[in-house]
Design an enzyme around this catalytic site. Sequence first.
Site, short mmCIF file in Angstrom:
data_model
loop_
_atom_site.label_atom_id
_atom_site.label_comp_id
_atom_site.label_asym_id
_atom_site.label_seq_id
_atom_site.Cartn_x
_atom_site.Cartn_y
_atom_site.Cartn_z
N ASN A 131 132.82 52.43 35.06
CA ASN A 131 134.08 52.58 35.43
C ASN A 131 134.70 51.26 35.83
OD1 ASN A 131 133.82 51.76 38.38
ND2 ASN A 131 132.13 53.43 38.29
N GLY B 58 130.13 52.82 52.10
CA GLY B 58 129.80 53.03 50.73
C GLY B 58 131.03 52.92 49.73
N ASP C 221 128.37 59.26 38.99
CA ASP C 221 127.80 60.38 39.20
C ASP C 221 126.71 60.87 38.12
OD1 ASP C 221 128.91 60.84 41.60
OD2 ASP C 221 130.81 61.74 40.57
N LYS D 153 119.61 50.52 19.03
CA LYS D 153 121.22 51.04 19.09
C LYS D 153 121.56 52.21 18.43
CE LYS D 153 125.55 48.99 17.31
NZ LYS D 153 126.08 48.37 16.40
N PRO E 289 121.24 60.36 41.78
CA PRO E 289 121.23 60.61 43.06
C PRO E 289 122.09 60.06 43.85
CG PRO E 289 119.85 58.65 42.72
CD PRO E 289 120.23 59.12 41.54
N ILE F 148 123.69 58.42 47.02
CA ILE F 148 123.31 57.37 47.80
C ILE F 148 123.66 57.80 49.34
CG2 ILE F 148 123.26 54.87 48.51
CD1 ILE F 148 123.85 54.32 45.49
N LYS G 179 134.32 65.65 51.26
CA LYS G 179 133.43 64.85 51.19
C LYS G 179 132.48 64.34 52.33
CE LYS G 179 134.46 62.88 46.69
NZ LYS G 179 135.46 62.16 45.72
N LYS H 9 128.66 65.37 52.64
CA LYS H 9 127.73 64.15 52.48
C LYS H 9 127.40 63.88 54.05
CE LYS H 9 129.54 62.27 48.16
NZ LYS H 9 129.43 61.25 47.28
#
Length: 405
Positions: A210, A274, A280, A290, A306, A308, A338, A342
């Site tokens: 990203n 974080g 994700d 390749k 996972p 974190i 969230k 979380k």
Amino acid sequence: MGNSSASLPGRHIVLGITGGIAAYKTPDIVRRLRERGADVRVALTHRARQFVTETTLKAVGATLIEEQDGPQGMAHIDAARWADMVVVAPATAHFISRLASGAADDILTTLCLATEAPLLVAPAMNRIMWEKPVTQTNCRRLVEHGTMLIGPDSGPQACGETGFGRMAEPASIVHAIETFWGPRSLDGVRALVTAGPTHEPLDPVRILTNRSSGKMGYAIAAALARDGAEVTLVTGPTTQPTPVGVRRVDVTTAADMLAAVQEHRQDGCDLFVGTAAVADYRPEQASPGKIKKGPASLTLVLVRNPDILSEVARWQPRPYIVGFALETERLEEHARQKLQEKNLDLVVGNLAGPGTGIDSDTNALTLVDSNGSVSWPSDTKIALAQRLAAEIARRLNRDPHGRQN
Ligand code: PMT
């Protein structure tokens, strides 16, 4: 802010004054420093003399540094050695640019380059000059080299415009000088910060990633360290330089990031922030060779990485956990989701858009916790990170100065 007791007894402060309208406030800075027991020497640029007179500065107790004063005309070296701190207020865009480029072509730039004392710079300029990428780059370079910045503040300007660019008030500047030598708000706090993107390999030459630059996370690591925390920064691939006083651990994938975080758990962790834009999902299998061009469409199978933050939330003892949420809509609602899913203490929401969120120098933040939310308007990531560090210190209930945000 501060008090008039001798909080700076015998401290040697060199005040550098450059040519901006806010120079008229510098006698107030000298007066406040003198009230606190500091010994103040002043170096003026040629242009600064058009805004404040030597007579006024001497009247409030400052000693002027003149090139001819020192042994063999070495006043800048003499003052550079004498200083416990060099403060430049106001610092014009022009001066900041010269300082950032390592110029040493007048008494003040030479003194700044020659000193080993900490350097505190208070920018002051027109708001458009402040917002220009070149000015932001120069300021970032100064911070990367260990210079402390204070301000600028937002408000009406001498040029008739309104925005960021006003010099921080003399009381704030003096408060920053006092707190530099006092106990810091995050002394003794062990912080683990994640930053940047992750790279999830598709094959030896392709990755899934990203646009995270790492700027937000690095600014937070720097701000926490500046406030006294012992900071480990676990970072995905970025081009950002390591902030002063921060231990950096480089990783590539989300799995690497989790492993590095788990490994540093054993060093002790009181605070986890974080900011990383962790993928994700990752390709189920990275091709060993390749991937060749073939049919018109190609289906990639991705599997969940996972989480974190959720892992850290299960640690015992559990650190204070700050997560970030990058959203394109309904910021507060998603940030709150969230927070709950979380099991976090605080979520800092930011929108992906022009001048905010990912890969920009500025941002605007919404802080969401179980009690409610508060929004902080657009500012540089560096300034927002410093504000967030102060807010975290307040929440950890460790700020010995009871600093207000
Ligand atoms: O790096 P910059 O260019 O300066 O941009 C900064 C930023 C936009 C990346 C930063 O401010 C930010 O918002 N970071 C979080 C981005 C993100 O991935 O948000 P999220 O909503 O997908 O994730 C929520 C939280 O869970 C984040 O704290 C993230 O670090 C964490 N997470 C996500 C996935 C995962 N597998 N593990 C995690 O810990």
